[in-house]
Design an enzyme around this catalytic site. Structure first.
Site, PDB file in Angstrom:
ATOM      1  CE1 TYR A 262      55.573   0.687  55.960  1.00  7.89           C
ATOM      2  CE2 TYR A 262      53.232   0.411  56.411  1.00  7.89           C
ATOM      3  CZ  TYR A 262      54.527   0.549  56.865  1.00  7.89           C
ATOM      4  OH  TYR A 262      54.785   0.530  58.223  1.00  7.89           O
TER       5      TYR A 262
ATOM      6  CB  THR B  99      52.983  -1.993  60.312  1.00 10.99           C
ATOM      7  OG1 THR B  99      51.680  -1.440  60.182  1.00 10.99           O
ATOM      8  CG2 THR B  99      53.285  -2.764  59.039  1.00 10.99           C
ATOM      9  CG  ASP B 100      48.038  -1.994  62.552  1.00 14.64           C
ATOM     10  OD1 ASP B 100      48.656  -1.402  61.640  1.00 14.64           O
ATOM     11  OD2 ASP B 100      47.162  -1.430  63.261  1.00 14.64           O
ATOM     12  CD  GLU B 101      49.394   0.374  57.172  1.00 16.87           C
ATOM     13  OE1 GLU B 101      49.533   0.217  55.952  1.00 16.87           O
ATOM     14  OE2 GLU B 101      49.370   1.484  57.710  1.00 16.87           O
TER      15      GLU B 101
ATOM     16  NE  ARG C 130      44.601   3.464  58.940  1.00 17.83           N
ATOM     17  CZ  ARG C 130      43.745   2.993  58.031  1.00 17.83           C
ATOM     18  NH1 ARG C 130      42.586   2.466  58.427  1.00 17.83           N
ATOM     19  NH2 ARG C 130      44.025   3.023  56.752  1.00 17.83           N
TER      20      ARG C 130
ATOM     21  CG  ASN D 174      47.637   4.244  62.252  1.00 15.25           C
ATOM     22  OD1 ASN D 174      47.303   3.083  62.020  1.00 15.25           O
ATOM     23  ND2 ASN D 174      47.661   5.173  61.313  1.00 15.25           N
TER      24      ASN D 174
ATOM     25  CB  SER E 220      57.803  -3.749  51.524  1.00 12.36           C
ATOM     26  OG  SER E 220      57.413  -2.675  52.372  1.00 12.36           O
ATOM     27  CE  LYS E 221      57.709  -2.631  58.616  1.00  9.47           C
ATOM     28  NZ  LYS E 221      59.042  -2.169  59.119  1.00  9.47           N
TER      29      LYS E 221
HETATM   30  P1  NAD Z   1      59.956   7.135  59.601  1.00 10.52           P
HETATM   31  O1  NAD Z   1      59.660   7.145  58.140  1.00 10.52           O
HETATM   32  O2  NAD Z   1      59.614   8.327  60.426  1.00 10.52           O
HETATM   33  O3  NAD Z   1      61.521   6.877  59.818  1.00 10.52           O
HETATM   34  C1  NAD Z   1      62.240   5.905  59.113  1.00 10.52           C
HETATM   35  C2  NAD Z   1      63.726   6.133  59.352  1.00 10.52           C
HETATM   36  O4  NAD Z   1      64.444   5.111  58.650  1.00 10.52           O
HETATM   37  C3  NAD Z   1      64.231   7.472  58.817  1.00 10.52           C
HETATM   38  O5  NAD Z   1      65.071   8.080  59.763  1.00 10.52           O
HETATM   39  C4  NAD Z   1      65.012   7.101  57.578  1.00 10.52           C
HETATM   40  O6  NAD Z   1      66.059   8.002  57.269  1.00 10.52           O
HETATM   41  C5  NAD Z   1      65.525   5.727  57.952  1.00 10.52           C
HETATM   42  N1  NAD Z   1      65.854   4.876  56.793  1.00 10.52           N
HETATM   43  C6  NAD Z   1      65.081   4.665  55.691  1.00 10.52           C
HETATM   44  N2  NAD Z   1      65.725   3.843  54.841  1.00 10.52           N
HETATM   45  C7  NAD Z   1      66.895   3.505  55.427  1.00 10.52           C
HETATM   46  C8  NAD Z   1      67.975   2.651  55.048  1.00 10.52           C
HETATM   47  N3  NAD Z   1      67.971   1.978  53.895  1.00 10.52           N
HETATM   48  N4  NAD Z   1      69.013   2.520  55.911  1.00 10.52           N
HETATM   49  C9  NAD Z   1      69.042   3.214  57.081  1.00 10.52           C
HETATM   50  N5  NAD Z   1      68.065   4.031  57.471  1.00 10.52           N
HETATM   51  C10 NAD Z   1      66.991   4.181  56.664  1.00 10.52           C
HETATM   52  O7  NAD Z   1      59.271   5.836  60.158  1.00 10.52           O
HETATM   53  P2  NAD Z   1      58.559   5.576  61.563  1.00 10.52           P
HETATM   54  O8  NAD Z   1      57.152   6.044  61.478  1.00 10.52           O
HETATM   55  O9  NAD Z   1      59.436   6.031  62.647  1.00 10.52           O
HETATM   56  O10 NAD Z   1      58.503   3.983  61.549  1.00 10.52           O
HETATM   57  C11 NAD Z   1      59.547   3.205  62.140  1.00 10.52           C
HETATM   58  C12 NAD Z   1      59.219   1.745  61.957  1.00 10.52           C
HETATM   59  O11 NAD Z   1      57.986   1.460  62.594  1.00 10.52           O
HETATM   60  C13 NAD Z   1      59.040   1.335  60.499  1.00 10.52           C
HETATM   61  O12 NAD Z   1      59.601   0.060  60.340  1.00 10.52           O
HETATM   62  C14 NAD Z   1      57.538   1.291  60.299  1.00 10.52           C
HETATM   63  O13 NAD Z   1      57.196   0.343  59.325  1.00 10.52           O
HETATM   64  C15 NAD Z   1      57.085   0.851  61.669  1.00 10.52           C
HETATM   65  N6  NAD Z   1      55.732   1.282  62.053  1.00 10.52           N
HETATM   66  C16 NAD Z   1      55.386   2.598  62.036  1.00 10.52           C
HETATM   67  C17 NAD Z   1      54.113   2.986  62.453  1.00 10.52           C
HETATM   68  C18 NAD Z   1      53.685   4.420  62.485  1.00 10.52           C
HETATM   69  O14 NAD Z   1      52.537   4.695  62.808  1.00 10.52           O
HETATM   70  N7  NAD Z   1      54.546   5.377  62.179  1.00 10.52           N
HETATM   71  C19 NAD Z   1      53.200   2.015  62.873  1.00 10.52           C
HETATM   72  C20 NAD Z   1      53.580   0.679  62.839  1.00 10.52           C
HETATM   73  C21 NAD Z   1      54.857   0.328  62.457  1.00 10.52           C
HETATM   74  O1  TDX Z   2      46.043  13.665  54.393  1.00 11.75           O
HETATM   75  C1  TDX Z   2      45.597  12.591  54.829  1.00 11.75           C
HETATM   76  N1  TDX Z   2      44.233  12.410  54.897  1.00 11.75           N
HETATM   77  C2  TDX Z   2      43.670  11.242  55.336  1.00 11.75           C
HETATM   78  O2  TDX Z   2      42.442  11.117  55.366  1.00 11.75           O
HETATM   79  C3  TDX Z   2      46.448  11.512  55.246  1.00 11.75           C
HETATM   80  C4  TDX Z   2      47.954  11.654  55.184  1.00 11.75           C
HETATM   81  C5  TDX Z   2      45.862  10.349  55.694  1.00 11.75           C
HETATM   82  N2  TDX Z   2      44.515  10.208  55.731  1.00 11.75           N
HETATM   83  C6  TDX Z   2      43.924   8.961  56.252  1.00 11.75           C
HETATM   84  C7  TDX Z   2      44.473   7.685  55.679  1.00 11.75           C
HETATM   85  C8  TDX Z   2      44.367   6.732  56.854  1.00 11.75           C
HETATM   86  O3  TDX Z   2      43.059   6.185  56.917  1.00 11.75           O
HETATM   87  O4  TDX Z   2      44.261   8.926  57.641  1.00 11.75           O
HETATM   88  C9  TDX Z   2      44.577   7.608  58.078  1.00 11.75           C
HETATM   89  C10 TDX Z   2      45.997   7.597  58.595  1.00 11.75           C
HETATM   90  O5  TDX Z   2      46.873   7.796  57.503  1.00 11.75           O
HETATM   91  P1  TDX Z   2      48.466   7.791  57.659  1.00 11.75           P
HETATM   92  O6  TDX Z   2      48.869   8.799  58.686  1.00 11.75           O
HETATM   93  O7  TDX Z   2      49.064   7.899  56.298  1.00 11.75           O
HETATM   94  O8  TDX Z   2      48.717   6.350  58.311  1.00 11.75           O
HETATM   95  P2  TDX Z   2      48.385   4.873  57.804  1.00 11.75           P
HETATM   96  O9  TDX Z   2      48.261   4.803  56.349  1.00 11.75           O
HETATM   97  O10 TDX Z   2      47.234   4.383  58.624  1.00 11.75           O
HETATM   98  O11 TDX Z   2      49.730   4.121  58.238  1.00 11.75           O
HETATM   99  C11 TDX Z   2      50.410   4.417  59.483  1.00 11.75           C
HETATM  100  O12 TDX Z   2      50.141   3.435  60.433  1.00 11.75           O
HETATM  101  C12 TDX Z   2      50.692   2.152  60.204  1.00 11.75           C
HETATM  102  C13 TDX Z   2      51.909   4.541  59.267  1.00 11.75           C
HETATM  103  O13 TDX Z   2      52.166   5.540  58.275  1.00 11.75           O
HETATM  104  C14 TDX Z   2      52.530   3.233  58.890  1.00 11.75           C
HETATM  105  O14 TDX Z   2      53.948   3.361  58.809  1.00 11.75           O
HETATM  106  C15 TDX Z   2      52.177   2.224  59.908  1.00 11.75           C
HETATM  107  O15 TDX Z   2      52.668   0.978  59.551  1.00 11.75           O
END
Ligand code: NAD
Ligand code: TDX
Length: 367
Positions: A163, A138-140, A227, A192, A166-167
């Site tokens: 979070y 992630t960019d975070e 974002r 995001n 940990s990443k």
């Molecule tokens: P998500 O939470 O939707 O899905 C995570 C999946 O991992 C789930 O299916 C869960 O059951 C599985 N999982 C969790 N712990 C596990 C374990 N110990 N062993 C096996 N499976 C396990 O997450 P996502 O949004 O699809 O994100 C996927 C990846 O992309 C993550 O590594 C996240 O950090 C990264 N990422 C997400 C975003 C975003 O905007 N969603 C942005 C940047 C990076």
């Molecule tokens: O109810 C809400 N109200 C609100 O204002 C929620 C859930 C979020 N927010 C804000 C927080 C953030 O500024 O919206 C923005 C986006 O929030 P999230 O959807 O929780 O995403 P963010 O925290 O930016 O992180 C996401 O992008 C990077 C993913 O969840 C991460 O897994 C990824 O690494």
């Protein structure tokens, strides 16, 4: 990209981005898929059901930190690629407790990678050369930006949430395994994502469902956090490019060229919903003609809330020819249509898991 004899071991394939990636690999007939997923609150059989029965697809329920299981799967499935999507991914939950973030994102990634190293060391010839361990990050990890500037691959790590930390930790382990053991790793750090199959705890699907139901829409702080929004299939395409053409040991940033404040994003989403009124009336029992903006409620800010993320995706564009294809309007419209036609999926994944309450307000020092 890849010849169809490629084999993809996809962890976290029952989650949001992993699920879309599985769909892309199967729909484009790129090879065989084995999903390893623990089915946490964020991983769902309702997502996997869409490709059950396809010959190229298998699923194993299990933990990436289970060394015996990972060892056996690598030996039997013989992947060309291990792609690690499995993670705890929600910042708000990491504020409430970081336990699962440490065990999956750090320890789990370590076990998966350590076993992948042993597996790769036993390969030879073309199979050893084409093997990749790809880590999705992630960019975070880069922390928060001021009003200007972008995260590049050279930006120093400064994670702010449990979070993100940990990443960052897992990224460092992956980098070290390449440096020390020459394991052919790649890492992508992306912004995001939004699109189909996203669990409705994240901003876009949460707001979409609350708006349809006429419920309050919680905006953290002043709503001016920025974002960089990326449509999930654009992200999946970028990962495929990195697998096929990325350099081992390299990191690639992936962004949507789409910076927005949360408030602007919500107003764009409301416009998409308004344009889809007839579609909503046809497919659901929800009322239309609601002034969605009036549902916004400003709520206490997320502790440690990063102010702005923005990605410089120049490296992947120059080196691998990738740019996002979806604009925010087209991507949001696809997302709106998907959720309206998948309300059963929403009900099934939320049941017993999450009631859309506010998460992540644990005070510093509380047990
Ligand atoms: P998500 O939470 O939707 O899905 C995570 C999946 O991992 C789930 O299916 C869960 O059951 C599985 N999982 C969790 N712990 C596990 C374990 N110990 N062993 C096996 N499976 C396990 O997450 P996502 O949004 O699809 O994100 C996927 C990846 O992309 C993550 O590594 C996240 O950090 C990264 N990422 C997400 C975003 C975003 O905007 N969603 C942005 C940047 C990076
Ligand atoms: O109810 C809400 N109200 C609100 O204002 C929620 C859930 C979020 N927010 C804000 C927080 C953030 O500024 O919206 C923005 C986006 O929030 P999230 O959807 O929780 O995403 P963010 O925290 O930016 O992180 C996401 O992008 C990077 C993913 O969840 C991460 O897994 C990824 O690494």
């Amino acid at each position: 990209m890849a010849p169809p004899d490629n084999r993809f071991l996809i962890t976290g394939g029952a989650g949001f981005i992993g699920g879309n990636f599985v769909a892309k690999v199967l729909d484009e007939n790129l090879g065989k898929v084995l999903v390893l997923d623990k089915l946490t609150y964020a991983g769902h059989r309702a997502t996997l059901r869409d490709w059950e029965g396809r010959e190229a697809y298998q699923f194993v329920e299990g933990d990436i930190g289970d060394r015996g299981l990972v060892h056996r799967l690598l030996k039997e499935f013989k992947p060309t690629y291990v792609i690690n999507f499995a993670a705890e991914s929600h910042v708000d939950r990491s504020i409430e407790s970081a336990d699962d973030f440490i065990s999956t994102n750090i320890d789990g990634t370590y076990v998966l990678m350590d076993e992948s190293l042993s597996y790769w060391q036993d390969l030879s010839g073309r199979r050893a050369q084409s093997f990749r361990f790809h880590h999705v990050s992630t960019d975070e990890v880069y922390g928060s930006l001021g009003a200007t500037g972008y995260f590049s691959e050279q930006t120093p790590y400064a994670p702010n949430s449990p979070y993100a930390a940990s990443k960052a930790s897992s990224d460092h382990l992956v980098r070290a395994y390449h440096h020390t053991h020459k394991l052919p790793t790649t890492i992508t750090n992306c912004s995001n994502n939004y699109g189909p199959y996203q669990f409705p705890e994240k901003l876009i699907p949460l707001v979409l469902l609350n708006a349809l139901e006429g419920k309050p829409i919680p905006v953290y702080g002043d709503g001016m956090n920025v974002r960089d929004w990326l449509y999930v299939m654009d992200h999946c395409e970028a990962i495929l490019r990195v697998l096929a053409h990325g350099e081992p040991g390299e990191t690639y940033n992936i962004g949507g060229h789409c910076e927005m404040t949360n408030l602007d994003l919500l107003h764009t989403l409301f416009q998409c919903l308004e344009e889809r009124s007839a579609f909503i009336e046809k497919h659901t029992n929800y009322k239309t003609g609601i002034d969605y903006s009036s549902l916004i409620e400003f709520v206490p800010d997320r502790p440690g809330h990063d102010r702005r993320y923005a990605i410089d995706a120049g490296k992947i564009q120059r080196e691998l020819g990738w740019t996002p294809q979806e604009s925010l309007r087209t991507g949001l419209d696809k997302t709106v249509v998907w959720y309206i036609t998948h309300l059963d999926w929403c009900r099934e994944v939320l049941a017993d898991n999450y009631d859309r309450r506010r998460l992540g307000l644990r005070k510093a020092g509380s047990p």
